[in-house]
Design an enzyme around this catalytic site. Structure first.
Site, PDB file in Angstrom:
ATOM      1  CB  CYS A 155      44.179  71.189  46.735  1.00 22.18           C
ATOM      2  SG  CYS A 155      43.800  70.987  44.863  1.00 22.18           S
ATOM      3  CG  LEU A 156      47.904  66.250  47.090  1.00 18.20           C
ATOM      4  CD1 LEU A 156      46.969  64.854  46.484  1.00 18.20           C
ATOM      5  CD2 LEU A 156      48.080  66.451  48.366  1.00 18.20           C
ATOM      6  CG  HIS A 207      38.613  69.820  46.607  1.00 21.46           C
ATOM      7  ND1 HIS A 207      38.962  70.777  47.459  1.00 21.46           N
ATOM      8  CD2 HIS A 207      39.387  69.436  45.848  1.00 21.46           C
ATOM      9  CE1 HIS A 207      40.451  70.690  47.138  1.00 21.46           C
ATOM     10  NE2 HIS A 207      40.363  70.016  46.379  1.00 21.46           N
ATOM     11  CD  GLU A 208      39.418  65.805  45.467  1.00 19.10           C
ATOM     12  OE1 GLU A 208      39.426  65.765  43.773  1.00 19.10           O
ATOM     13  OE2 GLU A 208      39.560  65.898  46.071  1.00 19.10           O
ATOM     14  N   GLY A 210      41.274  63.145  48.360  1.00 23.74           N
ATOM     15  CA  GLY A 210      40.805  62.994  46.863  1.00 23.74           C
ATOM     16  C   GLY A 210      42.029  63.548  46.121  1.00 23.74           C
ATOM     17  CG  HIS A 249      39.789  68.947  41.180  1.00 23.53           C
ATOM     18  ND1 HIS A 249      41.708  70.344  41.009  1.00 23.53           N
ATOM     19  CD2 HIS A 249      39.990  68.476  42.111  1.00 23.53           C
ATOM     20  CE1 HIS A 249      42.066  70.422  42.094  1.00 23.53           C
ATOM     21  NE2 HIS A 249      41.448  69.401  42.903  1.00 23.53           N
TER      22      HIS A 249
END
Ligand code: NI
Length: 176
Positions: free
Chosen positions: A99-100, A141-142, A46, A145
């Site tokens: 996470c990226l 999670h997304e 994501g 952000h």
């Protein structure tokens, strides 16, 4: 369309609350195309717009079946604009996340097991889904952000936080 650099934890923009999308126009479509290129190039599950430096309430996610993650059910490619989450029950479960924006690390994070989400696709068409398990985890999670929250801030025990290569064999593998 382009792969864009991903901001890392510590960048002030990742701590901001992102603003709602007002127009479903070509500019939004171009943003989503860049997000999709970036997520796929980095093998992410994501990506949220703030991670590529755009403080708008847009997230995308996609989990294809992957032998590296046998416990994870596929999640269809989804563009979710101006999301709203509604918990279904109060059951939580722990799962490992990456996470990226926090490259190389993994942490054990409690999340709601079931929820409903609604929002708009890239063309402004409203939709909603009821989901559970890893799909519900990815959405939480997304959407975090968009509120300036990274998963380490959701962790309850920082002993369950470490580098992926060092944790190998101790954790159930999960995509970023
Ligand atoms: Ni993330």
């Amino acid at each position: 369309m382009a792969v864009r650099p991903v901001l890392k934890m510590g960048e002030p923009l990742l701590r901001q609350v992102a603003v709602p999308v007002q127009r479903f126009d070509a500019q939004l479509a171009a943003l989503v195309a860049d997000m999709s290129d970036t997520m796929r190039a980095l093998n992410g599950a994501g990506l949220a717009a703030p991670q590529i430096g755009v403080s708008l309430r847009v997230v995308i996610f996609e989990v294809t079946s992957n032998p590296r993650y046998p416990d994870v059910s596929p999640v269809p490619y989804t563009v979710l604009v101006n999301p709203e989450l509604t918990p279904l029950g109060d059951e939580q479960e722990d799962g490992w996340e990456g996470c990226l924006s926090v490259p190389g690390l993994r942490g054990l994070v409690p999340r709601l097991r079931r929820l409903r989400y609604r929002g708009y696709d890239v063309e402004g068409v409203p939709f909603e889904r009821t989901v559970e398990g890893f799909h519900a985890r990815v959405v939480q999670h997304e959407v975090d952000h968009l509120d300036g929250i990274l998963y380490p801030q959701r962790m309850l025990d920082l002993r369950n936080f470490g580098f992926e290569d060092a944790l190998r064999g101790q954790v159930r593998p999960m995509p970023d």
